[in-house]
Motif scaffolding. Structure first.
Motif, PDB file in Angstrom:
ATOM      1  N   GLU A 133       0.885  -1.250  -0.080  1.00  0.00           N
ATOM      2  CA  GLU A 133      -0.030   0.078  -0.079  1.00  0.00           C
ATOM      3  C   GLU A 133       0.770   1.324   0.090  1.00  0.00           C
ATOM      4  O   GLU A 133       0.393   2.015  -0.847  1.00  0.00           O
ATOM      5  CB  GLU A 133      -0.912  -0.121   1.210  1.00  0.00           C
ATOM      6  N   TYR A 134       2.147   1.358   0.809  1.00  0.00           N
ATOM      7  CA  TYR A 134       2.849   2.486   0.833  1.00  0.00           C
ATOM      8  C   TYR A 134       3.483   2.598  -0.346  1.00  0.00           C
ATOM      9  O   TYR A 134       3.262   3.983  -0.787  1.00  0.00           O
ATOM     10  CB  TYR A 134       4.069   2.018   1.942  1.00  0.00           C
ATOM     11  N   ARG A 135       3.805   1.583  -1.316  1.00  0.00           N
ATOM     12  CA  ARG A 135       4.539   1.903  -2.412  1.00  0.00           C
ATOM     13  C   ARG A 135       3.508   1.681  -3.606  1.00  0.00           C
ATOM     14  O   ARG A 135       4.160   2.083  -4.756  1.00  0.00           O
ATOM     15  CB  ARG A 135       5.752   1.036  -2.660  1.00  0.00           C
ATOM     16  N   ASN A 136       2.339   1.328  -3.426  1.00  0.00           N
ATOM     17  CA  ASN A 136       1.175   1.356  -4.442  1.00  0.00           C
ATOM     18  C   ASN A 136       1.932   0.005  -5.558  1.00  0.00           C
ATOM     19  O   ASN A 136       1.934   0.373  -6.678  1.00  0.00           O
ATOM     20  CB  ASN A 136       1.054   2.664  -5.306  1.00  0.00           C
ATOM     21  N   VAL A 137       2.244  -1.136  -4.740  1.00  0.00           N
ATOM     22  CA  VAL A 137       2.846  -2.080  -5.643  1.00  0.00           C
ATOM     23  C   VAL A 137       1.895  -2.520  -6.523  1.00  0.00           C
ATOM     24  O   VAL A 137       0.640  -3.183  -5.961  1.00  0.00           O
ATOM     25  CB  VAL A 137       3.330  -3.191  -4.817  1.00  0.00           C
ATOM     26  N   THR A 138       2.158  -2.766  -7.921  1.00  0.00           N
ATOM     27  CA  THR A 138       1.309  -3.540  -8.906  1.00  0.00           C
ATOM     28  C   THR A 138       2.341  -4.321 -10.051  1.00  0.00           C
ATOM     29  O   THR A 138       3.311  -3.797  -9.810  1.00  0.00           O
ATOM     30  CB  THR A 138       0.391  -2.648  -9.580  1.00  0.00           C
ATOM     31  N   LEU A 139       1.700  -5.187 -10.566  1.00  0.00           N
ATOM     32  CA  LEU A 139       2.431  -5.705 -11.628  1.00  0.00           C
ATOM     33  C   LEU A 139       2.324  -4.740 -13.011  1.00  0.00           C
ATOM     34  O   LEU A 139       1.617  -3.882 -13.035  1.00  0.00           O
ATOM     35  CB  LEU A 139       1.811  -7.033 -11.943  1.00  0.00           C
ATOM     36  N   GLY A 140       3.086  -5.224 -13.938  1.00  0.00           N
ATOM     37  CA  GLY A 140       3.257  -4.600 -15.370  1.00  0.00           C
ATOM     38  C   GLY A 140       4.620  -4.244 -15.525  1.00  0.00           C
ATOM     39  O   GLY A 140       5.261  -3.396 -14.733  1.00  0.00           O
ATOM     40  N   VAL A 141       4.959  -4.542 -16.803  1.00  0.00           N
ATOM     41  CA  VAL A 141       6.401  -4.315 -17.186  1.00  0.00           C
ATOM     42  C   VAL A 141       6.636  -2.921 -17.138  1.00  0.00           C
ATOM     43  O   VAL A 141       7.691  -2.402 -16.603  1.00  0.00           O
ATOM     44  CB  VAL A 141       6.635  -5.104 -18.678  1.00  0.00           C
ATOM     45  N   LEU A 142       6.014  -2.050 -18.010  1.00  0.00           N
ATOM     46  CA  LEU A 142       6.267  -0.816 -18.433  1.00  0.00           C
ATOM     47  C   LEU A 142       6.187  -0.047 -16.834  1.00  0.00           C
ATOM     48  O   LEU A 142       7.087   0.955 -16.797  1.00  0.00           O
ATOM     49  CB  LEU A 142       5.396  -0.137 -19.439  1.00  0.00           C
ATOM     50  N   HIS A 143       5.136  -0.405 -16.091  1.00  0.00           N
ATOM     51  CA  HIS A 143       5.087   0.331 -14.729  1.00  0.00           C
ATOM     52  C   HIS A 143       6.264   0.141 -13.885  1.00  0.00           C
ATOM     53  O   HIS A 143       6.690   1.142 -13.239  1.00  0.00           O
ATOM     54  CB  HIS A 143       3.818  -0.270 -13.915  1.00  0.00           C
ATOM     55  N   ASN A 144       6.788  -0.943 -13.859  1.00  0.00           N
ATOM     56  CA  ASN A 144       7.930  -1.236 -12.971  1.00  0.00           C
ATOM     57  C   ASN A 144       9.169  -0.864 -13.624  1.00  0.00           C
ATOM     58  O   ASN A 144      10.337  -0.877 -12.717  1.00  0.00           O
ATOM     59  CB  ASN A 144       7.959  -2.763 -12.590  1.00  0.00           C
ATOM     60  N   MET A 177      14.928  -5.753  -9.398  1.00  0.00           N
ATOM     61  CA  MET A 177      14.334  -5.286 -10.506  1.00  0.00           C
ATOM     62  C   MET A 177      14.385  -6.315 -11.680  1.00  0.00           C
ATOM     63  O   MET A 177      13.371  -6.233 -12.476  1.00  0.00           O
ATOM     64  CB  MET A 177      14.745  -3.883 -10.817  1.00  0.00           C
ATOM     65  N   TRP A 178      15.469  -6.887 -11.818  1.00  0.00           N
ATOM     66  CA  TRP A 178      15.663  -7.586 -12.879  1.00  0.00           C
ATOM     67  C   TRP A 178      15.041  -8.775 -13.068  1.00  0.00           C
ATOM     68  O   TRP A 178      14.601  -9.317 -13.943  1.00  0.00           O
ATOM     69  CB  TRP A 178      17.337  -7.734 -13.459  1.00  0.00           C
ATOM     70  N   ILE A 179      15.143  -9.528 -11.775  1.00  0.00           N
ATOM     71  CA  ILE A 179      14.447 -10.924 -11.701  1.00  0.00           C
ATOM     72  C   ILE A 179      13.095 -10.504 -11.823  1.00  0.00           C
ATOM     73  O   ILE A 179      12.491 -11.303 -12.634  1.00  0.00           O
ATOM     74  CB  ILE A 179      14.867 -11.297 -10.398  1.00  0.00           C
ATOM     75  N   GLY A 180      12.533  -9.517 -11.261  1.00  0.00           N
ATOM     76  CA  GLY A 180      11.071  -9.138 -11.269  1.00  0.00           C
ATOM     77  C   GLY A 180      10.478  -9.001 -12.935  1.00  0.00           C
ATOM     78  O   GLY A 180       9.617  -9.513 -13.207  1.00  0.00           O
ATOM     79  N   LEU A 181      11.162  -8.182 -13.483  1.00  0.00           N
ATOM     80  CA  LEU A 181      10.978  -7.811 -14.881  1.00  0.00           C
ATOM     81  C   LEU A 181      10.864  -9.145 -15.751  1.00  0.00           C
ATOM     82  O   LEU A 181      10.023  -9.186 -16.876  1.00  0.00           O
ATOM     83  CB  LEU A 181      11.593  -7.069 -15.445  1.00  0.00           C
ATOM     84  N   ILE A 182      11.874  -9.759 -15.662  1.00  0.00           N
ATOM     85  CA  ILE A 182      12.036 -11.134 -16.403  1.00  0.00           C
ATOM     86  C   ILE A 182      10.683 -12.059 -16.126  1.00  0.00           C
ATOM     87  O   ILE A 182      10.023 -12.580 -17.254  1.00  0.00           O
ATOM     88  CB  ILE A 182      13.306 -11.910 -16.131  1.00  0.00           C
ATOM     89  N   ALA A 183      10.561 -12.343 -15.083  1.00  0.00           N
ATOM     90  CA  ALA A 183       9.117 -12.948 -14.896  1.00  0.00           C
ATOM     91  C   ALA A 183       7.920 -12.288 -15.269  1.00  0.00           C
ATOM     92  O   ALA A 183       7.008 -12.993 -15.887  1.00  0.00           O
ATOM     93  CB  ALA A 183       9.116 -13.447 -13.280  1.00  0.00           C
ATOM     94  N   GLU A 184       7.909 -11.061 -15.433  1.00  0.00           N
ATOM     95  CA  GLU A 184       6.796 -10.086 -15.608  1.00  0.00           C
ATOM     96  C   GLU A 184       6.602 -10.485 -17.202  1.00  0.00           C
ATOM     97  O   GLU A 184       5.447 -10.445 -17.551  1.00  0.00           O
ATOM     98  CB  GLU A 184       6.978  -8.828 -15.206  1.00  0.00           C
ATOM     99  N   THR A 185       7.623 -10.375 -17.902  1.00  0.00           N
ATOM    100  CA  THR A 185       7.480 -10.250 -19.457  1.00  0.00           C
ATOM    101  C   THR A 185       6.984 -11.666 -19.592  1.00  0.00           C
ATOM    102  O   THR A 185       6.526 -11.864 -20.855  1.00  0.00           O
ATOM    103  CB  THR A 185       8.863 -10.119 -19.875  1.00  0.00           C
ATOM    104  N   LYS A 186       7.161 -12.509 -19.007  1.00  0.00           N
ATOM    105  CA  LYS A 186       6.609 -13.818 -19.214  1.00  0.00           C
ATOM    106  C   LYS A 186       5.053 -14.278 -18.791  1.00  0.00           C
ATOM    107  O   LYS A 186       4.680 -15.430 -18.831  1.00  0.00           O
ATOM    108  CB  LYS A 186       7.606 -15.267 -19.008  1.00  0.00           C
ATOM    109  N   ASN A 187       4.574 -13.109 -18.108  1.00  0.00           N
ATOM    110  CA  ASN A 187       3.390 -13.426 -17.470  1.00  0.00           C
ATOM    111  C   ASN A 187       3.393 -14.479 -16.334  1.00  0.00           C
ATOM    112  O   ASN A 187       2.572 -15.201 -16.184  1.00  0.00           O
ATOM    113  CB  ASN A 187       2.356 -13.570 -18.380  1.00  0.00           C
TER     114      ASN A 187
END
Length: 238
Positions: A133-144, A177-187
């Motif tokens: 909630e503090y960081r408004n965490v959401t998924l999404g490649v461009l967003h992150n 950030m790197w690890i999260g984006l890799i998983a994110e790009t693959k949904n």
């Protein structure tokens, strides 16, 4: 079998509390990988004392090239099917490991999860009850890419991601950030809303909740990150 990876550096003040919270949740076949990056305080002695009494702890001398390379090295040593990342100064709540393992079992299509955290001060007094909630965490490649919300202290992933994650490019802003984006790009990523970690903030933290880097530096990091993702053939350019 799970692997828990900690990258340490001058973390003696809070390390024992973190180790205790983690070891209580591990099975006999699990492993705790600790890579130290050249600590000058009592960190190494603490680790060696724990390792002498607990064969699940595997202690390594890190590469000495900073936190990203240190986590990369720890991940490289891991043998578990599920890999957890852990900061040296936090405290894991007692249900963390089982909650995350249950999620992976119930969601075989997901390769990475990030669980919520309670932001606390050095005395474990609550600063913010929910990191999400503090960081408004959401998924999404461009967003992150624009504003990273992935946090290694709440991250766990399947070992199958290692072949894509590693090696971690030297110029990316942070390993999580790197690890999260890799998983994110693959949904393949998901968020767990339960607060499972006491995320301790103090004067000696290696990472920041809100970066103090200049806008120019942040732009350079983002460009380097995008180039690395394209080079790794994670992002496609048409």
């Amino acid at each position: 079998m799970i692997s828990i990876c900690i990258a340490t550096y001058n973390g003696a003040k809070y390390l024992e509390e973190q180790l205790a919270s983690i070891l209580l949740q591990m099975e006999s076949s699990d492993e705790l990988i600790i890579s130290d990056d050249g600590s000058k305080d009592e960190t190494i002695n603490i680790i060696k004392n724990y390792a002498a009494q607990d064969p699940r702890i595997k202690f390594f001398k890190g590469p000495g090239k900073g936190v990203i390379a240190n986590f990369e090295f720890a991940i490289t040593q891991s043998q578990g099917e599920i890999i957890f990342l852990a900061d040296q100064d936090d405290v894991w709540l007692s249900e963390k490991v089982q909650t995350i393992l249950n999620f992976f079992q119930n969601h075989p299509e997901k390769d990475l999860v990030i669980s919520d955290l309670v932001i606390v001060d050095e005395h474990l007094e609550v600063i913010e009850p929910s990191y999400f909630e503090y960081r408004n965490v959401t998924l999404g490649v461009l967003h992150n890419i624009i504003k990273n919300k992935y946090i290694g202290a709440g991250m766990a992933f399947r070992s199958s991601l290692k072949s894509i994650i590693l090696p971690i490019p030297a110029k990316v802003p942070m390993h999580d950030m790197w690890i999260g984006l890799i998983a994110e790009t693959k949904n393949k990523s998901a968020l767990i809303p339960q607060q499972l970690t006491l995320y301790r903030r103090h004067d000696g933290n290696a990472s920041e909740i809100d970066t103090k880097a200049s806008c120019f530096q942040q732009l350079r990091w983002r460009i380097s990150l995008i180039i690395a993702l394209i080079s790794r053939k994670i992002l496609k350019v048409k």
